[in-house]
Design a protein around this motif. Sequence first.
Motif, PDB file in Angstrom:
ATOM      1  N   ARG A  47      11.979  30.947  88.983  1.00 65.04           N
ATOM      2  CA  ARG A  47      12.206  32.031  89.262  1.00 65.04           C
ATOM      3  C   ARG A  47      10.770  32.531  88.764  1.00 65.04           C
ATOM      4  O   ARG A  47      11.312  32.893  87.530  1.00 65.04           O
ATOM      5  CB  ARG A  47      13.550  32.399  88.868  1.00 65.04           C
ATOM      6  N   ASP A  84      18.684  30.190  86.024  1.00 68.36           N
ATOM      7  CA  ASP A  84      18.870  31.686  85.719  1.00 68.36           C
ATOM      8  C   ASP A  84      18.925  31.827  84.718  1.00 68.36           C
ATOM      9  O   ASP A  84      19.184  32.901  83.441  1.00 68.36           O
ATOM     10  CB  ASP A  84      20.368  32.024  86.709  1.00 68.36           C
ATOM     11  N   GLN A 136      19.128  26.029  90.726  1.00 73.06           N
ATOM     12  CA  GLN A 136      19.067  27.398  89.962  1.00 73.06           C
ATOM     13  C   GLN A 136      19.818  27.641  89.166  1.00 73.06           C
ATOM     14  O   GLN A 136      19.103  29.251  88.669  1.00 73.06           O
ATOM     15  CB  GLN A 136      19.700  27.749  91.034  1.00 73.06           C
ATOM     16  N   SER A 137      20.811  27.993  89.086  1.00 67.79           N
ATOM     17  CA  SER A 137      22.138  28.161  87.645  1.00 67.79           C
ATOM     18  C   SER A 137      20.895  27.781  86.436  1.00 67.79           C
ATOM     19  O   SER A 137      20.875  28.606  85.626  1.00 67.79           O
ATOM     20  CB  SER A 137      23.221  27.592  87.459  1.00 67.79           C
TER      21      SER A 137
END
Length: 577
Positions: free
Chosen positions: A35, A157, A153-154
Amino acid sequence: MNFLQGKQFQQIWCADFEFGQSSNLTPAVRCLVAREYYSGRLERLWLDGVAKPVCPIPMGENSLYVAYYASAEMGCHLTLDWFFPKCLLDLFCEFRCLTNGLSLPAGNGLLGALSAYGLEHIPLVEKEELRQLALRGGPYNAAEQVALLDYCQSDVDALVALLPKMSSEISIEHALIRGRYTQAVARMESVGIPTDLPLLKRLRANWESLQDDLIEDVDKDYGVFEGRVFKKDLFSEYLRRHQMAWPRLPSGNLDLQDKTFRSTAKAHPQISSLRELRHSLGQMRLNKFRVGEDSRNRTLLSPFGGKTGRNQPSTTEFIFGSSVWLRGLIKPAEGWGLCYLDWAQQEFSIAAALSGDLAMKQAYASGDPYLEFAKLAGAVPPDATKKSHPKERALYKETVLAVNYGMGAESLADIIQQPVIIAKDLLRKHRQTFRTFWNWSDGNVDYALLHKKLWTVFGWQIQVSGPINARSLANFLMQANGAEMLRVACILMTEAGIRVCAPVHDAVLIEAPLDELEEKIGQAQELMREASRQVLGDFELTTDADIYRYPDRYRDEERGGAFWDKVMSLLPDPDVA
């Protein structure tokens, strides 16, 4: 963010991979999630079974790549044949640096860092279940792919949330150097250590019966075993017969820890084989050595694992972490050679350079700082040599090493097998001879006690908390700056294309084709000199080189050679086995 002062990045990408392990013990990549911090742009890539995927993250100088335990991410880049980022920030390294010396209830993993900054994270049990799914290997159905991507993704993030919390405490200049080292670690873990796998398999197959044969053969010189049991009373009798002093515990019992055997064997080489035998019987687990199908010993090097910032690879999985004789399994591939390069008296030279002690610098420049110390202290005549005064040199060598490692008179007395009053006198002579060093060292301890912190030339720091160990604090700057020097050397060598198989405390093992070996050794030695200059200013360290050309194998003659020969003489022929 505050940590970007003086360093502007157009993009900041937080990234994480999930991966398993190949038969060669290299990463088998499952997926990537990344990200971009400013825009929030998200990339989710399933990579397992995908041919020649393209990296979605820009690698240039205007982009910052952020990861947690980035050597793992860089290992995935190598597997995928992707370039490394120009600018890499590893929040694991920075969290270790910021909290080094402190007690961390949740540890120093990503969950521990999130907890320390009051951030939420997924439950540990759920995290472990998904990690096992990644390790399991394919094929993966659609639901499993989504589960792994969501898990990945966790973590991404979490990085996005953690980065601004840590940013104001990070020195980006030093952090980027540590980031380059994690790339060097990935390269070294990928190269691995060439290992004689057929011989290792023979040792594993015969180890149970070999133990009895080894005890019978080695114990002929000691008489301290009954069956497979080491008997304290028989060892005590051996010490009495040979009039050998031995360190004792506060209880008065003999100190039989392996580290005591290891240190005492330096003063009494005749017990080296006994130490190797006890260590091999008690702690060595041949089946835990991690050797891939390509005959390479590979394991996590665990950078920044120690308080001084040194690597902490597993002692059971890393061939340099186990019994010394087992290093005989290290063997270059056909047509290749190995070279073990280490700095000469690294800690002593660091102390001389950083303290500015002219007598210490003179001792190092002499080529034999131990004998020069004895001369400066008036213990031997000015024309003394290593051959003419070996006992005196040995005493003064152990005194120097004791100071380097923060030992007191009692520990030194145990090592040199002399009364404590002799050890105290040797340490007193060290203080008198190297006064400038001791003023510097004592000043560092005073500063640490007052300000609760010490740091190296490149910013690796230790926080002072809990029970105070002044000797450990005095030792920190020598050991930690030595670790900095090794990191810089590994960065320079791996970026120059030298195949570094492994870092080993203050040394490296490199390999090259035989027709390039001499050239690569010369290049590596120059880069190690450059690393010493970067850490110590204009003070340059020399290096020693031990070369092994195929079909020769690695051999530590002094510490493990005799025991290796015993094992090989007792190992059944492969046709018999």
